[in-house]
Design a protein around this motif. Structure first.
Motif, short mmCIF file in Angstrom:
data_model
loop_
_atom_site.label_atom_id
_atom_site.label_comp_id
_atom_site.label_asym_id
_atom_site.label_seq_id
_atom_site.Cartn_x
_atom_site.Cartn_y
_atom_site.Cartn_z
N MET A 4 0.85 -1.18 0.00
CA MET A 4 0.00 0.00 0.00
C MET A 4 0.88 1.23 0.00
O MET A 4 2.08 1.15 0.30
N ILE A 5 0.27 2.37 -0.31
CA ILE A 5 0.97 3.65 -0.27
C ILE A 5 0.09 4.61 0.53
O ILE A 5 -1.10 4.77 0.24
N LEU A 6 0.68 5.25 1.52
CA LEU A 6 -0.01 6.26 2.33
C LEU A 6 0.81 7.54 2.25
O LEU A 6 1.93 7.60 2.77
N GLY A 7 0.26 8.54 1.55
CA GLY A 7 1.01 9.76 1.33
C GLY A 7 2.25 9.44 0.51
O GLY A 7 2.16 8.86 -0.55
N ALA A 8 3.42 9.78 1.05
CA ALA A 8 4.69 9.51 0.36
C ALA A 8 5.34 8.22 0.85
O ALA A 8 6.42 7.86 0.40
N THR A 9 4.70 7.51 1.77
CA THR A 9 5.28 6.30 2.36
C THR A 9 4.77 5.06 1.65
O THR A 9 3.57 4.84 1.53
N VAL A 10 5.71 4.26 1.18
CA VAL A 10 5.39 3.01 0.49
C VAL A 10 5.61 1.85 1.47
O VAL A 10 6.68 1.74 2.06
N GLY A 76 2.00 15.24 11.46
CA GLY A 76 2.00 16.49 12.20
C GLY A 76 1.65 17.71 11.36
O GLY A 76 1.37 18.78 11.90
N LEU A 77 1.64 17.57 10.04
CA LEU A 77 1.27 18.68 9.16
C LEU A 77 -0.24 18.93 9.16
O LEU A 77 -0.69 20.00 8.78
N GLY A 78 -1.00 17.92 9.57
CA GLY A 78 -2.46 18.08 9.63
C GLY A 78 -3.12 18.09 8.27
O GLY A 78 -4.16 18.73 8.09
#
Length: 148
Positions: A4-10, A76-78
Motif C-alpha cells: 500500500m501507499i499512504l502519502g509519500a510512504t510506500v 504532524g502537518l495536519g
C-alpha cells in the motif's frame, strides 16, 4: 511488491511492511426513550471509517526508520493523505490520528534491531464532498420528478 501507499510512504513486502490491517466502519443510531417500553432507534447515517495498521521493521535489513520518521512528521502537518492499495485503487484521503513506535533488541550503538509500529487512521470526508453529494441527490430528485 507494494502492499500500500499512504502519502509519500510506500509499504512493501521487502521494506516497510505491516503485519496487520484492521478496518472498522461505524454507523450512527439515535435512541428515543419510550415510557414503559424499550427505546426506539432511528438511523442517522454512516459514521466514520477507521484503519489501524500494525507492523514491524528491522532497520538495516527490512524497512527503514527514516520512512517511519517521515510518516510521523507528515501526520504532524495536519493534511489528509492519499491512500492506495496494492492494485493502485485509491481508497480516498485519510488522516493519521495516532502513531506509536516501540524500539526493542538494542545493538551496542543503542540503535534498535527491531521497531514495532502502530498507525491509526480515519477517513477524511470534507464538507465539499458532502455538499457535492447533496447537490447530486437534489438534481437526481428534480429530474425524476420532472420525468426526464
Amino acid at each position: 511488491m507494494i502492499m500500500m501507499i499512504l502519502g509519500a510512504t510506500v509499504f512493501s513486502v521487502n521494506g516497510n511492511t505491516y503485519d496487520k490491517l484492521t478496518k472498522s466502519t461505524n454507523f450512527s443510531w439515535a435512541s428515543q426513550t419510550v415510557i414503559g417500553r424499550q427505546p426506539v432507534y432511528q438511523y442517522l447515517g454512516h459514521g466514520e471509517n477507521t484503519i489501524n495498521i500494525e507492523g514491524k521493521i528491522y532497520p538495516g535489513q527490512y524497512g527503514s526508520r527514516l520512512e517511519l520518521m517521515i510518516l510521523e512528521q507528515s501526520a504532524g502537518l495536519g493534511i489528509p493523505m492519499p491512500f492506495f492499495c496494492s492494485s493502485g485503487l485509491s481508497l480516498g484521503a485519510w488522516c493519521i490520528t495516532s502513531f506509536k513506535e516501540v524500539d526493542t533488541c538494542f545493538m551496542d550503538t543503542g540503535d534498535p534491531r527491531s521497531i514495532d509500529f502502530t498507525i491509526g487512521l480515519v477517513q477524511y470526508a470534507s464538507l465539499a464532498d458532502y455538499l457535492t453529494e447533496v447537490a447530486g441527490n437534489l438534481l437526481k430528485s428534480s429530474v425524476d420528478n420532472l420525468g426526464i
